[in-house]
Design a protein around this motif. Structure first.
Motif, mmCIF file in Angstrom:
data_model
loop_
_atom_site.group_PDB
_atom_site.id
_atom_site.type_symbol
_atom_site.label_atom_id
_atom_site.label_comp_id
_atom_site.label_asym_id
_atom_site.label_seq_id
_atom_site.Cartn_x
_atom_site.Cartn_y
_atom_site.Cartn_z
ATOM 1 N N LEU A 1 65.752 -81.996 -1.034
ATOM 2 C CA LEU A 1 66.858 -81.431 -1.821
ATOM 3 C C LEU A 1 67.527 -80.256 -1.110
ATOM 4 C CD1 LEU A 1 64.947 -81.352 -5.231
ATOM 5 C CD2 LEU A 1 66.601 -83.063 -4.509
ATOM 6 N N ALA A 2 66.942 -79.848 0.031
ATOM 7 C CA ALA A 2 67.475 -78.693 0.766
ATOM 8 C C ALA A 2 68.425 -79.178 1.859
ATOM 9 C CB ALA A 2 66.318 -77.910 1.376
ATOM 10 N N PRO A 3 69.289 -78.292 2.369
ATOM 11 C CA PRO A 3 70.198 -78.714 3.453
ATOM 12 C C PRO A 3 69.410 -79.256 4.647
ATOM 13 C CG PRO A 3 70.823 -76.554 2.614
ATOM 14 C CD PRO A 3 69.524 -76.903 1.961
ATOM 15 N N LEU A 4 69.867 -80.413 5.168
ATOM 16 C CA LEU A 4 69.200 -81.048 6.305
ATOM 17 C C LEU A 4 69.507 -80.317 7.601
ATOM 18 C CD1 LEU A 4 69.733 -84.910 6.055
ATOM 19 C CD2 LEU A 4 67.570 -83.695 6.318
ATOM 20 N N SER A 5 70.796 -80.036 7.755
ATOM 21 C CA SER A 5 71.231 -79.365 8.976
ATOM 22 C C SER A 5 72.297 -78.358 8.576
ATOM 23 C CB SER A 5 71.815 -80.390 9.946
ATOM 24 O OG SER A 5 72.713 -79.744 10.826
ATOM 25 N N LEU A 6 72.393 -77.274 9.330
ATOM 26 C CA LEU A 6 73.364 -76.250 8.972
ATOM 27 C C LEU A 6 74.615 -76.344 9.845
ATOM 28 C CD1 LEU A 6 70.933 -73.280 8.318
ATOM 29 C CD2 LEU A 6 71.798 -74.992 6.731
ATOM 30 N N ASP A 7 74.705 -77.428 10.647
ATOM 31 C CA ASP A 7 75.932 -77.663 11.420
ATOM 32 C C ASP A 7 76.885 -78.475 10.554
ATOM 33 O OD1 ASP A 7 74.789 -76.405 13.620
ATOM 34 O OD2 ASP A 7 73.787 -78.271 14.222
ATOM 35 N N GLY A 8 78.092 -78.032 10.446
ATOM 36 C CA GLY A 8 79.077 -78.763 9.640
ATOM 37 C C GLY A 8 78.807 -78.636 8.157
ATOM 38 N N ILE A 9 79.123 -79.725 7.462
ATOM 39 C CA ILE A 9 78.963 -79.710 6.004
ATOM 40 C C ILE A 9 77.502 -79.931 5.644
ATOM 41 C CG2 ILE A 9 79.652 -80.860 3.856
ATOM 42 C CD1 ILE A 9 82.290 -81.624 5.294
ATOM 43 N N TRP A 10 76.976 -79.041 4.762
ATOM 44 C CA TRP A 10 75.559 -79.152 4.392
ATOM 45 C C TRP A 10 75.355 -80.342 3.448
ATOM 46 C CZ3 TRP A 10 73.767 -73.456 2.996
ATOM 47 C CH2 TRP A 10 74.041 -72.619 4.092
ATOM 48 N N SER A 11 74.265 -81.095 3.676
ATOM 49 C CA SER A 11 73.945 -82.178 2.751
ATOM 50 C C SER A 11 72.430 -82.348 2.716
ATOM 51 C CB SER A 11 74.614 -83.477 3.195
ATOM 52 O OG SER A 11 74.087 -83.857 4.453
ATOM 53 N N ALA A 12 71.960 -83.086 1.706
ATOM 54 C CA ALA A 12 70.520 -83.240 1.498
ATOM 55 C C ALA A 12 70.077 -84.663 1.803
ATOM 56 C CB ALA A 12 70.170 -82.907 0.044
ATOM 57 N N ALA A 13 68.830 -84.814 2.193
ATOM 58 C CA ALA A 13 68.277 -86.133 2.488
ATOM 59 C C ALA A 13 68.294 -87.026 1.249
ATOM 60 C CB ALA A 13 66.849 -85.998 3.019
#
Lengths: 216, 568
Positions: free
Chosen positions: A62-74
């Motif tokens: 539920l946490a951001p996968l990567s902090l490059d670009g737009i944040w999204s969750a798995a």
């Protein structure tokens, strides 16, 4: 029902922990609920919804996968507490004018307090927007524009947070009291209850160190 | 936040947190000028507070209510007391009790009839009731069965109570909980923080207990008058003054210290700063030395009349009395007036005496110096919400430095050894009573509260070893949210060195009473009487003036027993 802000924070922390959040995120989530309640914004119901929906879901999905670009969750949907905490941790990124953008955030209003703390840290007002909602905060006060009544939406496809370009709005100051509907208070209480050890005779006698008469 | 600052023009610095924040040291603390009860009585005297009792409606069964008002220059606070007829078998000091001899709330202003009716339906229920923003605290008290009956019977029969009986108990009622800061719906501390009389910590709770003491004295007299009729006599004021309000304190206070790190820092830092200021005085006047010597003699007396049946406390008292004797001999020969007298005295004590006597001396040295010390009381609250925010930009390397600087003691402990983590703090579903259990013998580990900062800091330090030094801690926390609360604490401790108890809080040899004594010493309690390793009895406001005596007694030194004996 009218509650003290300390009561709201204490129950929220226990509820968040009961739902499986780490202590640190539970502490911050509880502060976030307190912050929203002090501004008379929906808080308890949102936290109860979020915790019930994500109960038993692995937190890391539920946490951001990567902090490059737009944040999204798995899992496809970001937790507003995990992403809010990360936003606050990385708030220096916004000082150069670079906004932080998130895809599919549940209960986006819960991100706002984290942005507020970032505003205090940066010493500059922050603007947060999702759907038709626009919010500006300097950390203490808040200005909201919500023409379509979407402030307590359960999910936003996109949320953008960055330094506010305009800061001339009149910000509403927080109050020292909060309202949580009784039904939502009970939902949080149910989750909080998971953190309490069942009463046993042994723990009643030993756990608090009784044993000597306390009726003298 | 009070950051440790040492004046460059001085020589003695504040004591190191590595020394002060050990449990054995904290568990030896004594009350001082900065204690919250004394801050309150000083303010009440200086500002000429007045007091009134507009309502006292209690019947011959001891049931009814009373209102006690404290009028400050700007506002009124009212204690509303409800008196109950409690069956003996229901009397218990535990949090899990459901009925009490008397219940109270401190009201912001003067209550109307409607307020009293509303509160009558809620305050007697305590945790099962509800109060509002107009109420500032909720509390309850039980009689000392033994002393209550003795005093009422004696007064009713026309005699004063037996002094030995009074001394052996010390109070007619003891509070078993005093809730403030928003509990049960009451006003949050933030609602009051701007009022000057609330600048120091726990002033509302202390005021509530101060007024409770008057109510308890009046109630005992009232019951004696009803029982004895014309034969009854009035309680001798000297005997009345010797009695305080008892207090049973359990495990709830121990987690409080861990859960409020900045508050703990500000309490300890204020006292340590005061000690350093006094140690740095180049000389002392004859008056100052006389004040010190007088109060030292009274402290020796206080140690001699301090009783406890608990083996640990008996041993501590024996040591304290012996050390105070050595100190007395040293003082007799010492030059207390020139050449940095307090610094020299303190260095000698630190080298020759055990913690209890050292802390007793530290508090005593502050007594002649109100102007130097008392303003520090206003720095003891925690008004710093910003410290809660984690600094995510801090590098892994910088956090490692903080951990090695402040948690070396924790890294030296083998946390895999059963004895090192034998205990776990948890909350019981029974009225949410905080408890301490045996991790390897009871099914409690899954309910453990985060009250072992040392263990958690050691685990954080291990986890960080995998990370590149120049990475921001924000990246680490995204991957490891389970360390988030510990990173926050470490960053707080970096700014507030007295924020952390630098000892194992879950070890098999932990004595929770050490944590309780630390907190209660800041309240101003004396004569700690442990009843087990995890709860104790104390007395609050013993020997303090009653409201109507504040101006005439004009003594800030009331916690020290008088050298001449009390006699009716």
């Amino acid at each position: 029902m009218s509650h003290s802000l300390n009561e709201i924070e204490a129950l929220s922390k226990r509820a968040a922990r009961g739902a499986g959040l780490s202590w640190g995120i539970a502490e911050e989530g509880a502060r976030a609920v307190r912050w929203l309640a002090s501004h008379d914004l929906p808080s308890g119901p949102l936290l109860a919804d979020l915790l019930e929906q994500t109960d038993q879901v692995a937190r890391e999905t539920l946490a951001p996968l990567s902090l490059d670009g737009i944040w999204s969750a798995a899992s496809g949907t970001l937790c507003p507490l995990a992403s809010g905490a990360t936003l606050n941790d990385f708030s220096d990124r916004m000082s150069a004018g670079q906004p932080i953008e998130m895809a599919r955030v549940s209960h986006p209003l819960l991100v706002v307090p984290f942005a507020a703390w970032a505003a205090i840290h940066l010493g500059a007002p922050i603007k947060i927007s999702w759907l038709s909602v626009r919010i500006i905060t300097d950390g203490y006060g808040i200005w909201t524009d919500d023409p379509k009544n979407q402030i307590s939406e359960t999910c936003a496809a996109s949320l953008i947070c960055g330094k506010a370009t305009r800061a001339d709005e009149i910000l509403t100051k927080p109050s020292l009291r909060g309202e949580i509907p009784q039904a939502d208070w009970a939902r949080l209480g149910k989750l909080a209850h998971r953190t309490y050890a069942p009463a046993t005779e042994e723990s009643r006698v030993l756990g608090a160190g009784a044993g000597i008469s306390d009726n003298d | 936040m009070n950051v440790t600052q040492t004046n460059t023009s001085t020589h003695a610095q504040m004591r190191a947190p590595e020394t002060v924040m050990r449990l054995a040291q904290l568990g030896s603390f004594h009350q001082s000028r900065l204690s919250f009860m004394r801050t309150l009585t000083r303010r009440m005297t200086q500002e000429n507070w007045t007091f009134s009792r507009p309502i006292f409606e209690i019947n011959d069964q001891g049931v009814g209510h009373a209102v006690y008002c404290a009028h400050t220059p700007n506002r009124t606070y009212s204690l509303i007391a409800f008196a109950h007829d409690l069956p003996a078998e229901k009397r218990s000091d535990r949090v899990i009790a459901q009925a009490w001899d008397s219940t109270f709330t401190l009201f912001d202003g003067i209550p109307t009839r409607d307020d009293i009716i509303r509160l009558q339906q809620n305050v007697p229920l305590q945790e099962a009731g509800r109060v509002t923003q107009s109420e500032l605290s909720v509390s309850r008290a039980n009689r000392s069965v033994r002393l209550w009956e003795h005093v009422v019977a004696r007064l009713a029969a026309g005699q004063q109570p037996d002094l030995a009986e009074v001394e052996s108990v010390g109070y007619l009622m003891r509070t078993t909980a005093v809730y403030g800061s928003g509990k049960l719906g009451a006003a949050d501390r933030e609602c009051l923080a701007m009022r000057p009389e609330c600048a120091a910590p726990f002033q509302i709770e202390m005021l509530s207990v101060f007024l409770t003491r008057s109510y308890v004295r009046d109630l005992a007299q009232h019951m004696a008058n009803l029982r004895g009729g014309e034969k009854a006599v009035t309680l001798d004021p000297e005997i009345a003054r010797s009695m305080g309000i008892g207090n049973s304190t359990g495990l709830g206070m121990a987690p409080f210290l861990v859960n409020h790190p900045i508050l703990l820092n500000n309490w300890i830092a204020a006292r340590e700063e005061a000690i350093a200021r006094v140690r740095n005085l180049p000389t002392a006047s004859a008056d100052e030395v006389e004040t010190f010597q007088n109060l030292f003699a009274r402290s020796v007396l206080s140690a001699n009349i301090w009783h406890s049946a608990h083996p640990i406390q008996i041993e501590k008292l024996t040591t304290l009395r012996k050390d105070l004797q050595s100190l007395a001999m040293h003082i007799e020969a010492a030059n207390l007036m020139t050449d940095r007298p307090w610094d020299r005295l303190f260095i000698w004590a630190d080298a020759h005496l055990r913690p209890d006597a050292v802390e007793c001396l530290a508090s005593l040295m502050l007594e002649p110096y109100g102007t130097l010390v008392d303003p520090l009381a206003d720095q003891m609250s925690d008004n710093d919400a910003a410290s809660f925010r984690i600094n995510g930009a801090m590098t892994v390397e910088a956090l490692n430095v903080i951990l090695t600087d402040n948690y070396a003691w924790a890294m030296d402990i083998d946390w895999t050894a059963k004895a090192a983590s034998a205990r776990a703090w948890y909350v019981s579903e029974e009225k949410l009573e905080p408890r301490l259990g045996e991790r390897f013998e009871e099914p409690i580990a899954e309910f453990e509260q985060p009250l072992a900062p040392g263990r958690d800091a050691a685990a954080l330090y291990e986890a960080l070893k995998e990370w590149t030094p120049n990475v921001p801690i924000a990246s680490f926390l995204l991957a490891h949210p389970e360390h988030r609360h510990t990173v926050r604490r470490a960053q707080i401790v970096d700014q507030a060195p007295f924020a952390e108890i630098r000892d194992n809080t879950i070890g098999s040899d932990l004595l929770p009473i050490d944590m309780l004594r630390c907190k209660l010493s800041f309240f101003g309690a004396t004569h700690f009487d442990p009843r087990s390793d995890r709860w104790l009895r104390i007395c609050l406001f013993g020997n303090a003036p009653y409201p109507e005596e504040l101006q005439s007694s004009a003594s800030d030194f009331w916690p020290y027993p008088k050298l001449e004996p009390v006699h009716p």
